[in-house]
Design a protein around this motif. Structure first.
Motif, PDB file in Angstrom:
ATOM      1  N   ASP A   1     -39.268 -42.741  67.818  1.00  0.00           N
ATOM      2  CA  ASP A   1     -40.020 -43.597  68.732  1.00  0.00           C
ATOM      3  C   ASP A   1     -41.306 -42.878  69.083  1.00  0.00           C
TER       4      ASP A   1
ATOM      5  N   ARG B   1     -35.435 -42.420  73.167  1.00  0.00           N
ATOM      6  CA  ARG B   1     -36.438 -43.463  73.314  1.00  0.00           C
ATOM      7  C   ARG B   1     -37.600 -42.899  74.129  1.00  0.00           C
TER       8      ARG B   1
ATOM      9  N   GLY C   1     -39.340 -47.157  66.121  1.00  0.00           N
ATOM     10  CA  GLY C   1     -40.230 -47.418  67.240  1.00  0.00           C
ATOM     11  C   GLY C   1     -41.625 -47.815  66.804  1.00  0.00           C
TER      12      GLY C   1
ATOM     13  N   PHE D   1     -36.306 -52.821  67.529  1.00  0.00           N
ATOM     14  CA  PHE D   1     -37.380 -52.324  68.387  1.00  0.00           C
ATOM     15  C   PHE D   1     -38.427 -53.425  68.500  1.00  0.00           C
TER      16      PHE D   1
END
Length: 689
Positions: free
Chosen positions: A364, A458, A664, A588
């Motif tokens: 991410d 994340r 991400g 995502f």
């Protein structure tokens, strides 16, 4: 006194003091206090379940069989008794024995207590047996003893009354003193209340005057800032117009030279310096604009104001205290001149997306443009805060980083081997190992941090706090990563991760204003960015919340992979469900509003596809593709499928435009580019949307 009593009164007194005479059924009473086993007076009488009473020692002496069962000698009933001491004691029998003279009777006493004659009665006071001759003398002695006791009792009563009178008088005096003290305390309390009321009114008046003063100062500061901004804008417009006029004049002169060179084509060829074309003229014009932007940045630093890169970008809505610079023009906002290895990337196109190779697998990322400045970064030593660059190699310690040789191989560019000011904005990425990486616009690694006890899964930026939001896979919490502080109170060179909130299995992060959005299985949590406390929790209408993203105006979107839908909600105040549209396998998601500059650059595409500014992007890891959705059209059930930004669905590969498990993604509204984590290809891809 006893001599003056009549004979009948003496007989009645003797009966009341010494007790009753022997009765004919005395033997029956004696037998009632005898044990049925030892035929003696009871010692520690115990009652069997059949209510027959025996001595405890006699019950213990009875022979028991293998299962602790005893047979009552009276009624022959069998009882199961583990311990005779556990049997209840016959208190009723003890009370009867005490009431009858302690179990003693003249039948069991053979002589008088004064002589050897046969006793006829017992004295209840001295518990002694008396014959008929000594009965009168003993009663007279008892009467004299009673008189003595009565006299002593009268004396004690009189003494008690006198002491009571003395104590009552002293208590009255003390009560009067306490009443006087209470009246004085009431008067003092009334005076203190008046003083407090006066002071409170004075403080309220001072607060009102201070608020008015602050309001006037804020209005003056706002007007002053508006004047400075307007002056800077006029200066930029005048400079751009002058540069454009100069560039147009140079371009016209060069075109005349080109026409002249074409007319004289039969003559010998002119030198190479004059062999130019229109593309070279456009490059010259771009260089002039870049020089103008650098000059405007220097002017803005002197005025404590950072101007945008162009007049078109001034129309983009930005949060307070933000600087809308693009990663593709990162060197234009640095105070240091750009070197050959720091040339910014040109804007990507839809057909030829750009790739930034990494030495890690990105999971991410976030475009960090609101981190506090100045921050110094080093690829080996990490990150430090301060107005000046660290002078020692031990300025930042305990940072787990890659070796210098590994970092030097990133993107085949020259690695940064000294402290430098971290540019703004910067790409912040997390790897599959949970480490935090900082990259510049050219893909070079600026720093790499391994936060102790934190494994990030994340990542997003919180502009309101100037921090990064991390989802910790170890503790199942959401943490704020604040850069190191240069104050003396700072005790960690790795940054501060103490501000956190416990969320079960956080799967997606988003931020807008002072609200942090966290997606977890079956719910979306809205956290306060200041206190990290939960403002609200949304559990419907989705089955599983796998990802979340928020627009600058507070609206947010939630991806539900279980049902293949993306739900749209209003701001954090009402959290009203606005609608949903189909989007399969959106593990995502990212949302954004295209700026006016980006819309003008892609004006042809906007006119052809009739696209709106509100966009939603989704990376579909299982299908190896990245898609873009026009949110306004999709929310109104407009026709047309989502557009593919990659080579197509299930087009897994490593070629430009292909991805292998995209994860991400983040959208840069200034440049109109989308950054995607290409997990198994060890790179970041940039798509122009």
């Amino acid at each position: 006194d006893s001599a003056r009593l009549s004979s009948w009164q003496q007989q009645q007194l003797q009966k009341s003091i010494l007790g009753s005479q022997l009765s004919q059924d005395q033997q029956a009473v004696d037998q009632a206090f005898q044990c049925g086993i030892c035929l003696s007076e009871y010692t520690d009488p115990r009652a069997l379940p059949c209510l027959h009473t025996f001595c405890a020692s006699c019950i213990k002496g009875l022979k028991a069989d293998y299962n602790n069962s005893l047979t009552c000698p009276m009624c022959r009933r069998r009882h199961y008794i583990a311990d005779p001491a556990s049997l209840p004691k016959n208190f009723y029998l003890d009370q009867l024995r005490e009431a009858s003279g302690g179990g003693k009777s003249p039948a069991r006493v053979h002589s008088c207590a004064e002589c050897s004659n046969k006793p006829v009665a017992f004295c209840d006071c001295c518990s002694g047996a008396l014959c008929l001759r000594h009965l009168n003398s003993h009663s007279n002695s008892l009467l004299s003893d009673c008189k003595t006791v009565l006299d002593e009792a009268d004396a004690l009563i009189r003494a008690g009354k006198q002491a009571q009178e003395r104590s009552s008088n002293s208590l009255k005096l003390e009560l009067d003193s306490l009443k006087n003290q209470a009246s004085m305390a009431d008067a003092t309390l009334a005076r203190l209340s008046d003083i407090i009321a006066e002071r409170r009114q004075l403080i309220a008046n001072q607060a009102v005057s201070l608020a008015k003063r602050l309001q006037r100062q804020s209005q003056f500061s706002a007007s002053r800032l508006a004047e400075l901004s307007l002056a800077c804008r006029h200066l930029m417009e005048a400079t751009e117009q002058e540069d454009l006029r100069t560039a147009k004049g140079q371009r016209d002169s060069l075109r005349q030279l080109l026409i002249a060179s074409k007319l004289e084509s039969q003559r010998p060829k002119l030198p190479t310096s004059l062999d130019i074309n229109l593309d070279a003229l456009n490059v010259l014009e771009g260089q002039l604009k870049a020089a103008t932007a650098v000059e405007m940045t220097n002017i803005g630093e002197e005025l404590d104001f950072t101007p945008p890169a162009s007049l078109a970008e001034m129309l983009v809505d930005t949060p307070p205290n933000s600087q809308p610079h693009s990663l593709l023009n990162v060197n234009a906002v640095n105070s240091q001149p750009a070197s050959a290895a720091e040339v910014p990337l040109p804007p990507a196109t839809t057909s030829t997306p750009r790739a930034l190779p990494c030495d890690f697998r990105p999971v991410d990322l976030a475009i960090a443009s609101h981190l506090p400045a100045p921050l110094w970064c080093h690829p080996v030593l990490g990150i430090a805060a301060g107005s000046e660059a660290p002078t020692s190699s031990t300025a930042v310690s305990d940072v787990a980083v890659a070796s210098a040789s590994t970092i030097a191989a990133v993107n085949h560019n020259e690695a940064v081997d000294s402290w430098q000011i971290m540019p703004r904005p910067v790409l912040a990425c997390i790897s599959d190992s949970g480490e935090l990486h900082f990259l510049d616009g050219a893909g070079r690694q600026l720093a790499r941090l391994a936060l102790p006890g934190v494994k990030a899964s994340r990542l997003c930026e919180c502009p309101y706090r100037g921090a990064l939001v991390l989802a910790d896979a170890v503790s199942g919490s959401v943490r704020l990563w604040l850069p190191p502080s240069d104050s003396a109170s700072s005790n960690s060179e790795l940054g501060d991760c103490s501000a956190s909130a416990s969320i079960w299995q956080p799967r997606g992060l988003g931020s807008s204003g002072a609200t942090i959005y966290v997606a977890s299985p079956g719910a979306v949590h809205l956290l306060d960015a200041v206190t990290m406390a939960t403002r609200a929790t949304i559990r419907r209408p989705f089955k599983s919340a796998d990802a979340v993203a928020a627009w600058p105006d507070g609206g947010f979107a939630v991806s539900d992979c279980a049902e293949g839908l993306v739900h749209l909600f209003s701001g954090p105040q009402s959290c009203q469900h606005l609608g949903s549209f189909a989007c399969q396998d959106a593990s995502f998601i990212e949302v954004g509003i295209l700026s006016s500059a980006s819309r003008r650059r892609n004006q042809a595409a906007f006119a052809q596809q009739r696209r709106s500014a509100r966009q939603l992007f989704a990376s579909r890891s299982r299908r190896h593709s990245v898609i873009g959705v026009d949110v306004d059209s999709e929310a109104d059930d407009a026709e047309g499928p989502p557009r593919e930004l990659t080579a197509g669905a299930d087009a897994k590969g490593g070629a430009p435009g292909q991805v292998n498990c995209p994860l991400g993604l983040r959208f840069d509204a200034v440049s109109g580019c989308l950054y995607v984590c290409d997990f198994y290809n060890y790179r970041l891809q940039i798509f122009a949307v």
